[in-house]
Motif scaffolding. Structure first.
Motif, short mmCIF file in Angstrom:
data_model
loop_
_atom_site.label_atom_id
_atom_site.label_comp_id
_atom_site.label_asym_id
_atom_site.label_seq_id
_atom_site.Cartn_x
_atom_site.Cartn_y
_atom_site.Cartn_z
N MET A 165 26.82 32.99 29.33
CA MET A 165 27.75 32.20 28.53
C MET A 165 28.75 33.11 27.82
O MET A 165 29.94 32.81 27.75
N ILE A 166 28.28 34.25 27.32
CA ILE A 166 29.14 35.17 26.57
C ILE A 166 30.14 35.86 27.48
O ILE A 166 31.31 36.03 27.14
N GLY A 167 29.70 36.28 28.68
CA GLY A 167 30.53 37.06 29.59
C GLY A 167 31.85 36.39 29.96
O GLY A 167 32.92 37.00 29.81
N PRO A 168 31.82 35.14 30.46
CA PRO A 168 33.10 34.50 30.82
C PRO A 168 34.05 34.34 29.64
O PRO A 168 35.27 34.48 29.79
N MET A 169 33.50 34.04 28.46
CA MET A 169 34.35 33.88 27.29
C MET A 169 35.04 35.20 26.95
O MET A 169 36.25 35.24 26.68
N LEU A 170 34.28 36.30 26.99
CA LEU A 170 34.88 37.61 26.73
C LEU A 170 35.87 37.98 27.83
O LEU A 170 36.90 38.60 27.57
N GLY A 171 35.56 37.59 29.08
CA GLY A 171 36.44 37.89 30.20
C GLY A 171 37.80 37.22 30.04
O GLY A 171 38.85 37.84 30.27
N GLY A 172 37.78 35.94 29.66
CA GLY A 172 39.04 35.23 29.46
C GLY A 172 39.87 35.82 28.33
O GLY A 172 41.09 35.99 28.44
N ILE A 173 39.19 36.17 27.22
CA ILE A 173 39.90 36.75 26.08
C ILE A 173 40.45 38.13 26.43
O ILE A 173 41.60 38.46 26.12
N ALA A 174 39.62 38.95 27.12
CA ALA A 174 40.06 40.31 27.47
C ALA A 174 41.25 40.28 28.41
O ALA A 174 42.22 41.03 28.23
N TYR A 175 41.19 39.41 29.41
CA TYR A 175 42.31 39.34 30.36
C TYR A 175 43.58 38.86 29.66
O TYR A 175 44.68 39.32 29.96
N ASP A 176 43.42 37.94 28.73
CA ASP A 176 44.58 37.42 28.01
C ASP A 176 45.20 38.49 27.11
O ASP A 176 46.42 38.56 26.97
N LEU A 177 44.37 39.35 26.52
CA LEU A 177 44.87 40.34 25.56
C LEU A 177 45.30 41.65 26.21
O LEU A 177 46.34 42.22 25.84
N VAL A 178 44.51 42.15 27.17
CA VAL A 178 44.77 43.49 27.69
C VAL A 178 44.96 43.52 29.20
O VAL A 178 45.13 44.60 29.79
N GLY A 179 44.90 42.36 29.86
CA GLY A 179 45.16 42.32 31.29
C GLY A 179 44.01 42.82 32.13
O GLY A 179 42.92 43.14 31.63
N LEU A 180 44.25 42.94 33.44
CA LEU A 180 43.21 43.35 34.38
C LEU A 180 42.72 44.76 34.08
O LEU A 180 41.50 45.01 34.01
N GLY A 181 43.64 45.71 33.91
CA GLY A 181 43.25 47.09 33.67
C GLY A 181 42.44 47.25 32.39
O GLY A 181 41.43 47.96 32.37
N GLY A 182 42.84 46.56 31.33
CA GLY A 182 42.10 46.64 30.08
C GLY A 182 40.72 46.04 30.19
O GLY A 182 39.75 46.57 29.64
N ALA A 183 40.61 44.91 30.91
CA ALA A 183 39.30 44.28 31.09
C ALA A 183 38.35 45.20 31.83
O ALA A 183 37.18 45.36 31.44
N TYR A 184 38.84 45.83 32.90
CA TYR A 184 37.97 46.73 33.66
C TYR A 184 37.69 48.03 32.91
O TYR A 184 36.64 48.65 33.09
N ALA A 185 38.61 48.47 32.05
CA ALA A 185 38.34 49.63 31.21
C ALA A 185 37.21 49.32 30.23
O ALA A 185 36.33 50.16 29.99
N CYS A 186 37.22 48.10 29.69
CA CYS A 186 36.14 47.69 28.79
C CYS A 186 34.80 47.66 29.50
O CYS A 186 33.79 48.13 28.96
N THR A 187 34.77 47.13 30.72
CA THR A 187 33.50 47.07 31.45
C THR A 187 33.02 48.47 31.85
O THR A 187 31.81 48.72 31.91
N THR A 188 33.96 49.39 32.09
CA THR A 188 33.57 50.77 32.38
C THR A 188 32.84 51.38 31.20
O THR A 188 31.77 51.99 31.35
#
Length: 289
Positions: A165-188
């Motif tokens: 439940m938490i993951g998709p919500m964070l994914g949508g927020i991260a993509y909205d704020l920092v885009g694809l590269g930022g989202a994958y940097a966070c997961t790294t």
């Protein structure tokens, strides 16, 4: 009365101490964070693919690339996890996942990322994900005290539902704020930090010789055993049906949300989180009956 209460409290505390130790908490945390990472990347990849291609089929294909290894190499990874130290597989898998995520973050940062890059990274992460049940989940059972395995596994499953439940919500927020590269940097960063939690873990494992030849035989024995047990056969039928028809929507949540309902990017994550939230409520109701 007071003496009985004191004894009850002490026994309850001892039971809790037997269930929870630092190694189990680390394994729970690793499983939860890995699940969050997986769902962040799933949603970010779906949103990026939709923006680039405008195709719901392309989104579903990229999503399926992460699940396909479970079918293709699930049996093989199970055998490897019986023959090789599961802790090494766990740490090595997270290192591979972090490298894959970092590659996408760098490609996105330079503007060179393409959809096939996302699909390839998803497939690599899916191969690592196929080891979770036979590596990390088995370590949870091996680390638990005698008689506490069912409770420890149940709590691990609850953590999986929460992080779904938490993951998709964070994914949508991260993509909205920092885009694809930022989202994958966070997961790294999340994956690397998660890998560091595994180093101090102690677990008991009895390995057996690696034999790839036994995979077909054991699969055949499992199918034969399932056919003899109506209950097991029914469970398998329900599982296959649910995965084929009920959960197939997960790959097209982003296209439906964006193209049909035209919701903001951050809301896509909330829609994707609705299913695991319902599962939590349903599980709580069933647990009380």
């Amino acid at each position: 009365m007071r003496a009985r209460l004191r004894i009850s409290d002490e026994s309850g505390g001892m039971a809790a101490a037997r269930i929870v130790n630092s190694d189990i908490v680390r394994l729970w945390t690793i499983g939860g964070v890995n699940n969050i990472v997986r769902w962040i990347e799933l949603l970010a990849a779906a949103l990026f693919t939709l923006e680039v291609t405008g195709s719901g089929f392309a989104v579903a294909a990229v999503t399926a690339a992460r699940s396909l290894p479970m079918l293709l190499v699930g049996a093989l990874t199970g055998v490897l996890c019986d023959a090789i130290d599961r802790k090494r597989i766990l740490i090595g898998g997270m290192a591979i996942t972090a490298a894959s995520s970092l590659a996408i973050a760098l490609l996105a940062g330079t503007g060179a990322v393409q959809v096939w890059h996302i699909a390839a990274a998803a497939f690599v992460s899916g191969v690592v994900w196929s080891t979770d049940l036979s590596a990390r989940r088995r370590m949870v059972g091996e680390t638990a005290a005698a008689g506490m395995i069912s409770r420890v596994i149940a709590l691990d499953s609850l953590g999986g539902a929460l992080t779904r439940m938490i993951g998709p919500m964070l994914g949508g927020i991260a993509y909205d704020l920092v885009g694809l590269g930022g989202a994958y940097a966070c997961t790294t960063l999340l994956t690397l930090g998660n890998a560091s939690l595994a180093w101090p873990i102690r677990h008991r494992q009895v390995t057996r010789p690696l034999s790839l030849a036994r995979i077909p035989r054991e699969l055949a024995e499992g199918v034969a055993a399932a056919r003899r047990e109506p209950v097991v056969l029914a469970v398998l039928a329900v599982t296959i049906s649910m995965n084929l028809f009920a959960f197939s929507y997960s790959g097209v949540v982003a296209p439906i949300a964006r193209l049909v309902f035209e919701v903001p990017t951050a809301v896509v994550g909330a829609l994707a989180a609705a299913e695991p939230l319902g599962a939590l409520f349903g599980g709580a109701v069933l647990a009380r009956t």
